[in-house]
Design a protein around this motif. Sequence first.
Motif, PDB file in Angstrom:
ATOM      1  N   GLU A   3      21.203   7.207 -20.237  1.00  0.00           N
ATOM      2  CA  GLU A   3      22.630   7.539 -20.305  1.00  0.00           C
ATOM      3  C   GLU A   3      23.365   7.307 -18.987  1.00  0.00           C
ATOM      4  O   GLU A   3      24.587   7.411 -18.939  1.00  0.00           O
ATOM      5  N   TRP A   4      22.659   6.999 -17.926  1.00  0.00           N
ATOM      6  CA  TRP A   4      23.293   6.880 -16.616  1.00  0.00           C
ATOM      7  C   TRP A   4      24.294   5.739 -16.534  1.00  0.00           C
ATOM      8  O   TRP A   4      25.261   5.816 -15.801  1.00  0.00           O
ATOM      9  N   GLY A   5      24.085   4.684 -17.280  1.00  0.00           N
ATOM     10  CA  GLY A   5      25.043   3.576 -17.293  1.00  0.00           C
ATOM     11  C   GLY A   5      26.401   4.035 -17.797  1.00  0.00           C
ATOM     12  O   GLY A   5      27.440   3.643 -17.261  1.00  0.00           O
ATOM     13  N   PHE A  47      28.093   6.319 -14.976  1.00  0.00           N
ATOM     14  CA  PHE A  47      28.671   5.567 -13.866  1.00  0.00           C
ATOM     15  C   PHE A  47      29.615   4.465 -14.330  1.00  0.00           C
ATOM     16  O   PHE A  47      30.300   3.849 -13.514  1.00  0.00           O
ATOM     17  N   GLY A  48      29.623   4.195 -15.627  1.00  0.00           N
ATOM     18  CA  GLY A  48      30.495   3.152 -16.151  1.00  0.00           C
ATOM     19  C   GLY A  48      30.023   1.747 -15.813  1.00  0.00           C
ATOM     20  O   GLY A  48      30.778   0.787 -15.934  1.00  0.00           O
ATOM     21  N   ASP A  49      28.781   1.635 -15.382  1.00  0.00           N
ATOM     22  CA  ASP A  49      28.256   0.329 -14.962  1.00  0.00           C
ATOM     23  C   ASP A  49      26.734   0.368 -15.056  1.00  0.00           C
ATOM     24  O   ASP A  49      26.081   1.089 -14.292  1.00  0.00           O
ATOM     25  N   GLU A  50      26.183  -0.399 -15.991  1.00  0.00           N
ATOM     26  CA  GLU A  50      24.731  -0.422 -16.189  1.00  0.00           C
ATOM     27  C   GLU A  50      23.991  -0.942 -14.960  1.00  0.00           C
ATOM     28  O   GLU A  50      22.932  -0.435 -14.598  1.00  0.00           O
ATOM     29  N   VAL A  51      24.545  -1.956 -14.295  1.00  0.00           N
ATOM     30  CA  VAL A  51      23.892  -2.544 -13.118  1.00  0.00           C
ATOM     31  C   VAL A  51      23.834  -1.530 -11.983  1.00  0.00           C
ATOM     32  O   VAL A  51      22.799  -1.366 -11.335  1.00  0.00           O
ATOM     33  N   LEU A  52      24.934  -0.833 -11.741  1.00  0.00           N
ATOM     34  CA  LEU A  52      24.965   0.196 -10.701  1.00  0.00           C
ATOM     35  C   LEU A  52      23.976   1.308 -11.020  1.00  0.00           C
ATOM     36  O   LEU A  52      23.217   1.742 -10.143  1.00  0.00           O
ATOM     37  N   ILE A  61      20.747   2.458  -8.715  1.00  0.00           N
ATOM     38  CA  ILE A  61      20.572   3.836  -8.251  1.00  0.00           C
ATOM     39  C   ILE A  61      19.234   4.388  -8.727  1.00  0.00           C
ATOM     40  O   ILE A  61      18.473   4.968  -7.946  1.00  0.00           O
ATOM     41  N   LEU A  62      18.939   4.195 -10.005  1.00  0.00           N
ATOM     42  CA  LEU A  62      17.672   4.696 -10.537  1.00  0.00           C
ATOM     43  C   LEU A  62      16.477   4.018  -9.882  1.00  0.00           C
ATOM     44  O   LEU A  62      15.456   4.668  -9.622  1.00  0.00           O
TER      45      LEU A  62
END
Length: 69
Positions: A21-23, A26-31, A35-36
């Motif tokens: 769910e982190w994408g 943050f509104g950005d899957e790459v970011l 981070i992960l």
Amino acid sequence: MISKRYEKGSIILTSNKTFSEWGQVFGDEVLATAILDRLLHHCEVVPINGNSYRLKNRLQAIERDTDVA
């Protein structure tokens, strides 16, 4: 912040979101992936399952307020 702390010191992080769910958070899957990647590189994940302590207390307070009214 994560990049600056990467391999320089400890980070303790809690979240009620799964890694998948982190994408969205943050509104950005790459970011989120970057981070992960840094967070999980030398980490130990401690999953904590169960009801939220804060939510439990909040629900009890709401119930008390409703009973009084």
